[in-house]
Structures are given as C-alpha cells and as structure tokens.
Design an enzyme around this catalytic site. Structure first.
Site, short mmCIF file in Angstrom:
data_model
loop_
_atom_site.label_atom_id
_atom_site.label_comp_id
_atom_site.label_asym_id
_atom_site.label_seq_id
_atom_site.Cartn_x
_atom_site.Cartn_y
_atom_site.Cartn_z
N ASP A 104 33.53 10.11 -6.96
CA ASP A 104 32.73 11.27 -7.65
C ASP A 104 32.55 10.75 -8.97
O ASP A 104 33.12 10.47 -9.88
CB ASP A 104 33.82 12.45 -7.86
CG ASP A 104 33.25 13.76 -8.54
OD1 ASP A 104 32.33 13.51 -9.30
OD2 ASP A 104 33.84 14.64 -8.09
N TYR A 157 39.21 16.48 -10.59
CA TYR A 157 38.71 17.83 -10.97
C TYR A 157 39.48 18.94 -10.11
O TYR A 157 39.74 18.66 -8.84
CB TYR A 157 37.09 17.79 -10.27
CG TYR A 157 36.72 19.07 -10.53
CD1 TYR A 157 36.17 19.52 -11.79
CD2 TYR A 157 36.35 19.97 -9.44
CE1 TYR A 157 35.67 20.90 -11.92
CE2 TYR A 157 35.58 21.30 -9.74
CZ TYR A 157 35.50 21.70 -10.76
OH TYR A 157 34.72 22.69 -10.86
N ARG A 216 16.88 25.15 6.56
CA ARG A 216 18.04 24.50 6.41
C ARG A 216 18.33 23.02 7.00
O ARG A 216 18.95 22.30 6.17
CB ARG A 216 19.30 25.49 7.23
CG ARG A 216 20.64 24.83 7.33
CD ARG A 216 21.52 25.82 8.02
NE ARG A 216 21.22 26.61 8.76
CZ ARG A 216 21.19 26.36 10.24
NH1 ARG A 216 21.24 25.25 10.65
NH2 ARG A 216 20.63 27.65 10.89
N LYS A 241 26.14 19.24 -13.37
CA LYS A 241 26.48 18.67 -14.69
C LYS A 241 25.55 17.83 -15.25
O LYS A 241 24.44 18.52 -15.61
CB LYS A 241 27.86 17.83 -14.67
CG LYS A 241 28.77 18.61 -13.59
CD LYS A 241 29.65 19.76 -14.33
CE LYS A 241 30.40 20.68 -13.60
NZ LYS A 241 31.32 20.13 -12.88
C1 PLP Z 1 32.14 20.23 -11.65
C2 PLP Z 1 32.63 19.17 -10.87
C3 PLP Z 1 32.96 19.08 -9.42
C4 PLP Z 1 32.30 20.65 -8.54
O1 PLP Z 1 31.23 20.81 -8.86
P1 PLP Z 1 30.38 22.17 -8.57
O2 PLP Z 1 28.87 21.87 -8.74
O3 PLP Z 1 31.08 22.89 -9.59
O4 PLP Z 1 30.81 22.99 -7.21
C5 PLP Z 1 33.46 18.20 -8.76
N1 PLP Z 1 33.68 16.95 -9.54
C6 PLP Z 1 33.73 16.94 -10.79
C7 PLP Z 1 33.97 15.78 -11.49
C8 PLP Z 1 33.20 18.05 -11.63
O5 PLP Z 1 33.17 18.06 -13.00
#
Ligand code: PLP
Length: 395
Positions: free
Chosen positions: A182, A110, A58, A207
């Site tokens: 982000d 998001y 961890r 993504k």
């Molecule tokens: C998918 C997404 C998240 C969250 O990520 P997860 O891997 O699904 O927890 C946060 N910000 C954006 C812009 C996203 O597209």
C-alpha cells in the site's frame, strides 16, 4: 525510446513528464487538451460486438482508462485499474484469494484495512496474521504453507515505521507468495515498490495522488498480466468503479504530484526539526530524521521522506486534545495528503477502536499527534504549532 520529429531518439520520459501526459492525448473529436469527463453509461455499437472498445461504463470507461494508464505509468507498471475508493482497491486484491489462503500483514496498518481484513474477509475463510515488518526474522517466521500474500504499508500509520521492501520481496518470492505494498503514504513520486520486487501496488488516490481533498478513489497497479486479468474481472464483476468526474479530478491532481511532493517533503522536514527542538515535545517520528530507526532504509528506498509526521507531546491525553483543538492553520480532521495541513489525535480518532493496552503495546501513546504537513508557508505552520502547544499548557 521513441523517435522524435527529426528522427532522433528521444530519451524515456521523466517522472514529471509522465505525470502531466501519460495516458492522455488531445480529444480526437475536438482537440480538447484535457481528457473529457465522459458522462455516459453506455456506448452506441455499430452492430453486436462491433464497438470502439467500450460497451458498458462499469466494464470500461474512457476517462477512467486515461487515469488507469496515467497511474500505471507513475508506478512503472504495465497495468492499472481504478476503483471507487482505496478500500475497494484493497478489497479487490483480497477477493482474488480463496478460503484457506493466508495473508501475512505488517502490524500497523491503516485502520480501515485492518477492519476489512479481520471483520469482512476473515468471515469468508481468508486468514490474516500481523507481524512487526521492520523485523525481517519476524516476517520470515510469519509465513505458513498457506501464505499467498504479504501486505505491507511503508511508511506506516501513524508511527511512520519503515520496512525494507526489497528484502521482504525476496522472502516472499522464496516462499512463493506475492507481495502487495500500500503505497499511499509515499506516493509513486517518492517510492516505486514494483521496481523493488513487489508484485502489486495499491493506492488510496484520495490522498497524495488526488492531492486536493476533493475526491475519494483507489487504484491497483501490477506488471503481472495474469493478476491484472483477475483484478479486471473483479473490477467488472464486483462493480466498485469510480465515476468519471472522480477520475478527472485524480487525473488533474496527478499532474502536479511531483511539485506537491517536493513541497510536502520540504515543509515536513522543517516542521520535524522544529518539533524535535521544542522543549514540550517528547518524541518526533519522521523518517527524515537521523534518529528515526528506519532512516537508513528510507534514504535509499525513498527519494524523499514524505509529508507525514507524528510526535508526542509531554503530558496526558487531555493536553494533546487541547493542543490539536487550538491550531488555526492546521485543521483538525481525518485523512491526509491534501495541499492543506491537517492535525489529528490517533488515540481518540483514527485508532480509537483499538483497546488502550494494545495501542500502548504498539507504541501508540495517549499523547501521540499526527500531522499531514501541507504546502502552506512553512513559518505559518511552525508558528501555529508553537502557539497551540503554548495554549495547551493551560487546562
Ligand atoms: C486512506 C487510506 C486507505 C483507504 O482509502 P480510502 O480511499 O479512504 O478508501 C488505505 N490505505 C491507506 C494507507 C490510507 O491512508
């Protein structure tokens, strides 16, 4: 600059070289060129407190460490930490705040980010407010004496709005707040917020970084050592760490990020123009189109306009639903950023929990359709959209 084998200086490695190599060296035990998936929870120590830098998985893990170094290199960051999801990465940045602190956010976040901010962290006394971050005066007016953090998404979801990272970073610095971007939608191949004055970058590596829709993960990158130490403490204390195979998959995905992003951008540019010319399409949101209100900022802030498009079909919500259900190459699914094209209907899917009035006020119409344009043959994508639009004319 590092010395080459003949003593000459080599240039700083380019982005594509970093994507393939950063954080990774052949396995010293075997020479294996790929970073091993170390399936271990603990490490044998020579004597108490004498070990090879790893004591419990961890706290530190070699496959994870390779990924953390790779992603840090791609964002131009000194430090990187990986998490079990994008939401876990996002939560870590907020967990470093205290009750009474205020976070100023862009208003089309998001959905999961909006949810964890307002439904989880608000309960612990952190305050969140939301402004249209494409409007710099609205951002400036949104600061309070308690604002510790500004949270941005650009391009935003699902309207692909662009906000000016450089100007907002200047404002945040003046107000003594930190800026977190982000960067999931652009990926570091197209936009590097730290180089524009942001303090923190967050990713859902699920993504574009992973890129193959086969893993969920997240990352936090920064150049600030004190912040990194806090996030590293939280990573270990809270424990939302990714597994070794997940780290391997993201590491493998990141190697082809520059190639994939080039293909996503090229295909999305063609699909956006195709939709713009379609008589049944009312509106196209894509930062690469000169008609997009954020186009001029996107031109210098990003090195490509990305693979995400949203558009409005003429007619009602039922027609939009018929259209997205008629696609054959585009798959009807949540998420984005994989090699395969996806199609979704924000009003009934990702943004379904927002009351209709509020949705409409935010510019999110009933007929809005979101595309994650993949890397397939582009003629197959435009033909698929055309035939689905035609099919949707018949109820
Ligand atoms: C998918 C997404 C998240 C969250 O990520 P997860 O891997 O699904 O927890 C946060 N910000 C954006 C812009 C996203 O597209």
């Amino acid at each position: 600059m590092s010395p080459g084998s003949d003593g000459q200086k080599l240039p700083e490695p380019g982005f594509a070289t970093l994507a393939v190599h950063a954080g990774q060296a052949p396995d010293p035990a075997t020479g294996a060129i790929m970073t091993p998936v170390y399936l271990t929870s603990t490490y044998v120590q020579e004597r108490p407190e004498k070990h090879k830098g790893f004591d419990y998985a961890r706290t530190a893990h070699p496959t994870r460490l390779a990924l953390e170094r790779n992603l840090a290199a791609l964002e131009g960051a000194a430090f990187g930490l990986c998490f079990s999801s994008g939401m876990a990465a996002t939560s870590t940045v907020i967990e470093a705040l205290n009750p009474g602190d205020h976070v100023l956010c862009s208003n089309d976040l998001y959905g999961g980010t909006y949810r964890v901010f307002t439904k989880v962290f608000a309960r612990f006394g952190v305050a969140f407010s939301f402004v249209d971050a494409t409007d710099l005066s609205a951002v400036e007016a949104g600061f309070t004496p308690k604002t510790k953090l500004v949270w941005l998404e650009t391009p935003s979801n699902p309207l692909l709005r662009i906000c000016d990272i450089r100007e907002i970073a200047k404002l945040a610095r003046r107000k003594k707040a930190r800026l977190c971007v982000d960067n999931t939608f652009a990926s570091p191949a197209l936009q590097q917020p730290l180089s524009m004055g942001a303090d923190i970058v967050v990713h859902s590596t699920t993504k574009y970084l992973g890129g193959h829709s086969d893993v969920v993960g997240g990352a936090v990158l920064t150049n600030n050592q004190a912040l990194h130490q806090e996030y590293k403490f939280l990573q270990n204390a809270v424990g939302a760490v990714p597994g070794p195979l997940d780290c391997f998959l993201i590491l493998r995905g990141a190697k082809t990020l520059p190639l994939r992003m080039r293909a996503h951008c090229e295909n999305a540019g063609i699909v956006a123009k195709h939709l713009l010319a379609h008589p049944e399409v009312a509106k196209v949101h894509y930062p690469g189109l000169p008609t997009h209100p954020g186009h001029e900022i996107a031109k210098w802030q990003m090195s490509g306009f990305g693979g995400m498009i949203s558009f409005e079909l003429k007619g009602d919500m039922e027609r939009a639903k018929r259209m997205i259900s008629s696609c054959k190459v585009f798959s009807l699914a949540e998420s984005l950023g994989g090699v395969e094209s996806l199609i979704g209907h924000p009003a009934s899917m990702t943004h379904g929990s927002i009351p209709r009035e509020e949705r409409l006020k935010a510019g999110l119409s009933d007929g809005l359709i979101r595309l994650s344009v993949g890397i397939e043959t582009v003629e197959d994508l435009t033909a698929d959209l055309d035939s689905a639009i035609t099919a949707s004319l018949r109820p």
